[in-house]
Design an enzyme around this catalytic site. Sequence first.
Site: not given
Ligand code: HXC
Length: 257
Positions: A108, A111, A131
């Site tokens: 997102g 996006e 995703e």
């Molecule tokens: C909730 C998130 C998050 C997310 C990161 N965090 N991304 N929380 N939703 N999308 C939180 C982690 O849980 C963590 O919280 C804190 O942020 C720091 O993240 P880390 O993972 O510890 O950091 P790092 O190791 O540096 O890794 C960074 C990263 C990773 C590679 C960006 O965080 C990651 O892969 N995030 C998810 C990316 C993702 O899959 N996005 C797509 C989502 S689906 P804590 O509490 O543990 O410290 C989407 C759908 C859109 O977007 C359409 C919907 C209609």
Amino acid sequence: APYETLLVETRGAVGLITLNRPKALNALNARLIEELALAFEAFEADDAVGAVVVTGSEKAFAAGADIKEMAEKTYAEAFLEDFGAGWRRITSCRKPSIAAVAGYALGGGCELAMMCDVIFAADTAKFGQPEITLAIIPGFGGTQRLTRAVGKAKAMDLILTGRMMDATEAERAGLVARVVAPERLVDEAVEAAAKIASFSRVAVLAAKEAVNVAQEASLAEGVRFERRAFQALFATDDQTEGMAAFVEKRKPAFKNR
Ligand code: HXC
């Protein structure tokens, strides 16, 4: 404070929105999406603002929709609440917007950047649609806007593998307009937005509208739309002023009429 998840300010004629959930890497939860829609609507309604910049932090523009908030959702909930419906209120804004992206712009977050009219990237930026790794697909327009921006080959690559691309690749692919040093990112975006805001707002909104028609229409239809919009601008005082100022070798004073 009216905004919990954003910092919202104006710099001259530029509206600046900074996503501000640093602990969650600016993950887009329902609150943030609602606040973003409200901030865009407020700038849209503010005559003193001519363009909008959206940015995040050094580490993350936004790491995607909030996975913790989405995790327990059923299909019926996602469907009935039209999850993320607030996005429409952003894309319906007529004033131009620039996304200033440093660090992660994933899911997102990517996006959201693509909903803006222009993307500037710090050389630290990483774009992706991961995703698929969560057993979902992009849901805020990623399969459509990314494909239009970078073409089918690279869109398929990114969306099916979930890999990230860096700022250089994103610029080469046509997703990013400018790559700048991280410390220059917000200033460069605000300066560009200020330049846009200094022009006749009638012409600016017409230009944005016409470019966006190219995303939807056939060439013949789009060119026809452009010609009508072009001709219509000869009815504005600003066109008279802009051309008179050129001929008289002085700065134009646009009045947005
Ligand atoms: C909730 C998130 C998050 C997310 C990161 N965090 N991304 N929380 N939703 N999308 C939180 C982690 O849980 C963590 O919280 C804190 O942020 C720091 O993240 P880390 O993972 O510890 O950091 P790092 O190791 O540096 O890794 C960074 C990263 C990773 C590679 C960006 O965080 C990651 O892969 N995030 C998810 C990316 C993702 O899959 N996005 C797509 C989502 S689906 P804590 O509490 O543990 O410290 C989407 C759908 C859109 O977007 C359409 C919907 C209609």
